[in-house]
Motif scaffolding. Structure first.
Motif, PDB file in Angstrom:
ATOM      1  N   VAL A 167       5.246 -11.078  -8.823  1.00 27.22           N
ATOM      2  CA  VAL A 167       5.574 -11.473  -7.463  1.00 27.22           C
ATOM      3  C   VAL A 167       6.888 -11.685  -7.179  1.00 27.22           C
ATOM      4  O   VAL A 167       7.638 -12.010  -7.754  1.00 27.22           O
ATOM      5  N   SER A 168       7.261 -11.101  -5.992  1.00 26.68           N
ATOM      6  CA  SER A 168       8.816 -11.142  -5.490  1.00 26.68           C
ATOM      7  C   SER A 168       8.705 -11.610  -4.016  1.00 26.68           C
ATOM      8  O   SER A 168       8.001 -10.493  -3.239  1.00 26.68           O
ATOM      9  N   TYR A 169       9.179 -12.786  -3.640  1.00 24.85           N
ATOM     10  CA  TYR A 169       9.318 -13.176  -2.301  1.00 24.85           C
ATOM     11  C   TYR A 169      10.643 -12.873  -1.702  1.00 24.85           C
ATOM     12  O   TYR A 169      11.861 -12.674  -2.712  1.00 24.85           O
ATOM     13  N   PRO A 170      11.166 -12.882  -0.654  1.00 28.47           N
ATOM     14  CA  PRO A 170      10.124 -12.691   0.623  1.00 28.47           C
ATOM     15  C   PRO A 170       9.248 -11.484   0.738  1.00 28.47           C
ATOM     16  O   PRO A 170       9.984 -10.474   0.385  1.00 28.47           O
ATOM     17  N   TYR A 171       8.224 -11.047   1.899  1.00 31.76           N
ATOM     18  CA  TYR A 171       7.735  -9.998   1.779  1.00 31.76           C
ATOM     19  C   TYR A 171       7.996  -9.606   3.143  1.00 31.76           C
ATOM     20  O   TYR A 171       8.145 -10.273   4.179  1.00 31.76           O
ATOM     21  N   THR A 172       7.956  -8.208   3.386  1.00 27.90           N
ATOM     22  CA  THR A 172       7.888  -7.622   4.852  1.00 27.90           C
ATOM     23  C   THR A 172       6.826  -6.886   4.754  1.00 27.90           C
ATOM     24  O   THR A 172       6.498  -6.126   4.104  1.00 27.90           O
ATOM     25  N   VAL A 173       6.320  -6.796   5.955  1.00 28.80           N
ATOM     26  CA  VAL A 173       4.913  -6.111   6.460  1.00 28.80           C
ATOM     27  C   VAL A 173       5.390  -4.919   7.267  1.00 28.80           C
ATOM     28  O   VAL A 173       5.847  -5.285   8.329  1.00 28.80           O
ATOM     29  N   ASN A 174       5.332  -3.548   7.252  1.00 33.32           N
ATOM     30  CA  ASN A 174       5.529  -2.463   7.799  1.00 33.32           C
ATOM     31  C   ASN A 174       4.109  -2.096   8.141  1.00 33.32           C
ATOM     32  O   ASN A 174       2.985  -2.001   7.445  1.00 33.32           O
ATOM     33  N   VAL A 175       4.010  -2.087   9.544  1.00 34.75           N
ATOM     34  CA  VAL A 175       2.754  -1.688  10.113  1.00 34.75           C
ATOM     35  C   VAL A 175       2.836  -0.420  10.653  1.00 34.75           C
ATOM     36  O   VAL A 175       3.653   0.094  11.397  1.00 34.75           O
ATOM     37  N   TYR A 176       1.834   0.409  10.230  1.00 34.23           N
ATOM     38  CA  TYR A 176       1.822   2.130  10.701  1.00 34.23           C
ATOM     39  C   TYR A 176       0.867   2.450  11.281  1.00 34.23           C
ATOM     40  O   TYR A 176      -0.332   1.686  10.979  1.00 34.23           O
ATOM     41  N   GLU A 177       0.859   3.263  12.285  1.00 30.20           N
ATOM     42  CA  GLU A 177      -0.470   4.048  13.061  1.00 30.20           C
ATOM     43  C   GLU A 177      -0.498   5.474  11.997  1.00 30.20           C
ATOM     44  O   GLU A 177       0.590   6.029  11.891  1.00 30.20           O
ATOM     45  N   THR A 178      -1.792   5.635  11.483  1.00 34.80           N
ATOM     46  CA  THR A 178      -2.008   6.670  10.696  1.00 34.80           C
ATOM     47  C   THR A 178      -2.872   7.687  11.320  1.00 34.80           C
ATOM     48  O   THR A 178      -3.752   7.025  11.798  1.00 34.80           O
ATOM     49  N   ILE A 179      -2.461   9.200  11.317  1.00 36.61           N
ATOM     50  CA  ILE A 179      -3.217  10.029  11.727  1.00 36.61           C
ATOM     51  C   ILE A 179      -3.474  11.049  10.792  1.00 36.61           C
ATOM     52  O   ILE A 179      -2.770  11.490  10.255  1.00 36.61           O
ATOM     53  N   GLU A 180      -4.839  11.253  10.621  1.00 34.16           N
ATOM     54  CA  GLU A 180      -5.414  12.661   9.586  1.00 34.16           C
ATOM     55  C   GLU A 180      -5.056  13.673  10.269  1.00 34.16           C
ATOM     56  O   GLU A 180      -5.682  13.926  11.403  1.00 34.16           O
ATOM     57  N   THR A 181      -4.376  14.406   9.664  1.00 37.81           N
ATOM     58  CA  THR A 181      -4.369  16.252  10.284  1.00 37.81           C
ATOM     59  C   THR A 181      -4.559  16.614   9.177  1.00 37.81           C
ATOM     60  O   THR A 181      -4.732  16.682   7.805  1.00 37.81           O
ATOM     61  N   PRO A 182      -4.656  18.236   9.353  1.00 36.55           N
ATOM     62  CA  PRO A 182      -4.951  19.012   8.178  1.00 36.55           C
ATOM     63  C   PRO A 182      -3.890  19.460   7.257  1.00 36.55           C
ATOM     64  O   PRO A 182      -3.884  19.747   6.074  1.00 36.55           O
ATOM     65  N   ASN A 183      -2.672  18.836   7.773  1.00 31.44           N
ATOM     66  CA  ASN A 183      -1.335  18.775   6.939  1.00 31.44           C
ATOM     67  C   ASN A 183      -1.220  17.638   5.860  1.00 31.44           C
ATOM     68  O   ASN A 183      -0.459  17.282   5.297  1.00 31.44           O
ATOM     69  N   GLY A 184      -2.246  16.591   6.271  1.00 36.27           N
ATOM     70  CA  GLY A 184      -2.273  15.325   5.529  1.00 36.27           C
ATOM     71  C   GLY A 184      -2.083  13.972   6.311  1.00 36.27           C
ATOM     72  O   GLY A 184      -2.336  14.277   7.491  1.00 36.27           O
ATOM     73  N   THR A 185      -1.931  13.077   5.854  1.00 35.04           N
ATOM     74  CA  THR A 185      -1.871  11.782   6.767  1.00 35.04           C
ATOM     75  C   THR A 185      -0.427  11.622   7.450  1.00 35.04           C
ATOM     76  O   THR A 185       0.599  11.712   6.682  1.00 35.04           O
TER      77      THR A 185
END
Length: 574
Positions: free
Chosen positions: A546-564
């Motif tokens: 466990v290593s504090y502090p944490y950062t939360v990255n929030v992504y929008e993900t879209i599935e495409t023929p080339n991957g996520t």
């Protein structure tokens, strides 16, 4: 036999059965006045049959020259008439005469009011043909001794195509600017044409210049597009083109349609001109004579467009407004309204590139289900750099009436791209397959994000009220994670969201910059995101420290023929 010139432009009473249409019209470069070529002249071959020259070509070959001629005949009589026995001879200004071979497909008789084209060709082991001056129909009586030759008709050659490269090959052709309207000289057709788009496209087999031509029928009856092709020229080389439409193209009165020509070229080539060539088929007579040969004759030269003319001009666009498509496109149904609702560009930490995401709203304004339009898209920077879009993998196939659906496209953009204004091109991938053509071009800016707490993922507006991360210890003395999320969600009305819609991905990054946990959350389904407090279990991701502090990255993900494809939408500091 006495020559009997008959100018078609003076014979209005037989326009429906004219042997040759009137002359080509061009527009003067410095004014709007029309420039018309000399009318085509027809000559009497017999009392009923008239003749006119469609094309004469002298084309260099590897060992010499190819001479090709096409003559159009018209039976103006009231009964069937036989074409008189003859040889076709080509004469040069120096007095040399060449006898050409007839094609096996040449007509021997003509029905009343029928038009027929006779094709002739021969190959000469010499490149010193000189200038062609006239053609002659000569009857040869081989049963007389000595043989008796009778000249049935001699026609001067006003226009001859001397094939080759560079400006020398264009000397006897009409020259047009890009986009000017034209007809094809010598071709029995009232259709008019204009070049509307040119683009360089890369394929698995090499680079291809794709040219779109608008064909229009200003007449009062149905017409079929005659056989012609478009070649491209550089200063030192010719590149042969081919029409993408395999089937014949027919236009009703007043109708317009696009023709597409694909011209394979070399990488780095600079094109100078397009050449419009009429084409005819020559079939050798007798068995074992080989396949038919296509004979091409240059008719017009069109200047290759400048850089700002090659591609469709993008029009200023406001996010959310209906997009104005090319009225001739078959991709988007007239009852389907398409709007660009979002265009965001974000850097993705640790990925080494930026991601742009565009979201289109597709609305069925009719009273019945219609097919979902399938278009492609590209982003073009202000420097002319093009980024291809990847459409989301799964899209609903039908649009129900009165409802809107969202389709997303993702673009991978280098970190060096600092522009905020782009041209968005929407493309038809079917009309000239495997090549694309433009059906709409929009000029717009990427959107700035909202407030620190509000994120727009059309058709949702998200408010992150609180995000906390907790850890729990497993019996194996490892740690897993849970997100406690207080979220506000607002959805636009009458916009359908299904399991094809994008998702949110929460990534936990420790103080050393390592991703120690992640979890995807959907907007649909049994465990979908909701307004209020909710817990997202990331127990499938574990770590031994466990290593504090944490950062939360929030992504929008879209599935495409080339991957996520990921788009960073928010960074939450722990």
């Amino acid at each position: 036999m006495k020559k009997n010139p008959w100018k078609t432009s003076l014979t209005a009473i037989v326009l429906g059965t004219m042997l040759v249409q009137g002359g080509m019209t061009a527009w003067a470069a410095d004014a709007g006045s029309a420039v018309t070529s000399a009318p085509t002249v027809n000559y009497g071959l017999t009392n009923d049959i008239r003749a006119a020259i469609k094309s004469v070509a002298v084309t260099p070959t590897a060992s010499g020259s190819q001479l090709a001629v096409t003559v159009r005949l018209y039976n103006g009589g009231t009964t069937q008439n036989r074409v008189p026995e003859h040889e076709l001879r080509l004469q040069t200004t120096s007095g040399v005469s060449y006898t050409l071979k007839p094609s096996a497909g040449n007509k021997e008789t003509l029905q009343p009011k029928e038009i027929g084209e006779l094709v002739y060709m021969t190959s000469i082991d010499s490149k010193e043909i000189g200038q062609v001056s006239q053609l002659s129909f000569v009857n040869v009586d081989i049963y007389s001794y000595p043989k008796v030759e009778t000249t049935l008709l001699t026609m001067p050659t006003a226009s001859v195509w001397y094939g080759g490269t560079g400006t020398a090959a264009l000397q006897n052709l009409g020259n047009l600017a890009w986009g000017q309207s034209f007809t094809i000289p010598g071709v029995n057709s009232g259709l008019t044409y204009s070049t509307v788009e040119a683009s360089m496209q890369d394929t698995a087999t090499g680079r291809v210049a794709v040219v779109t031509v608008l064909a229009s029928n200003p007449g009062e009856g149905r017409e079929t597009v005659p056989a012609f092709r478009m070649d491209a020229q550089s200063e030192v080389k010719n590149y042969e083109g081919k029409r993408s439409e395999a089937e014949s193209v027919t236009l009703e009165a007043g109708e317009k349609k696009y023709l597409h020509y694909a011209i394979p070229v070399e990488n780095g080539v600079t094109l100078t001109n397009l050449v419009v060539l009429s084409t005819d088929s020559f079939a050798p007579k007798g068995e074992g004579q080989g396949p038919a040969t296509t004979l091409a004759t240059g008719k017009l030269a069109i200047s290759w467009p400048k850089a700002d003319q090659e591609k469709s001009t993008a029009v200023p666009y406001t996010i959310g407004q209906p997009i104005a498509f090319d009225p001739l496109t078959k991709v988007v149904d007239k009852q389907t309204q398409v709007s660009l609702m979002e265009l965001h560009l974000h850097e993705n930490p640790g990925e080494g590139y930026q991601t742009a995401v565009a979201k289109f709203k597709l609305t069925n304004t009719s009273s019945a289900p219609i097919a979902t339009p399938n278009f492609q898209s590209e982003l073009v920077s202000s420097q002319g750099v093009t980024y291809q879009g990847a459409r989301q993998s799964n899209v609903t196939t039908m649009l129900n009436p009165g409802l809107s659906y969202v389709v997303s496209y993702a673009y991978v953009v280098p970190q060096t791209e600092a522009g905020t204004s782009f041209s968005m091109k929407l493309l038809d991938a079917a009309a000239a397959a495997p090549y694309t053509t433009t059906i709409a071009a929009l000029q717009t800016d990427v959107q700035k994000e909202g407030t620190d707490s509000t994120i727009s993922l059309y058709p949702f507006d998200l408010v992150f009220k609180d995000v906390t991360v907790s850890t729990q210890t497993t019996p194996q003395l490892t740690y897993s994670y849970k997100f406690r999320l207080d979220l506000g969600i607002t959805q636009k009305e009458n916009v359908v969201v299904d399991n094809n819609f994008s998702k949110l991905r929460f990534e936990i990054v420790d103080s050393a910059g390592r991703v120690v946990g992640s979890k995807d959350a959907a907007f649909t389904g049994a465990n979908k995101l909701i307004s209020g407090v909710q817990t997202i279990d990331a127990s499938n991701i574990t770590t031994d420290q466990v290593s504090y502090p944490y950062t939360v990255n929030v992504y929008e993900t879209i599935e495409t023929p080339n991957g996520t494809s990921k788009r960073l939408v928010k960074v939450i500091k722990g």
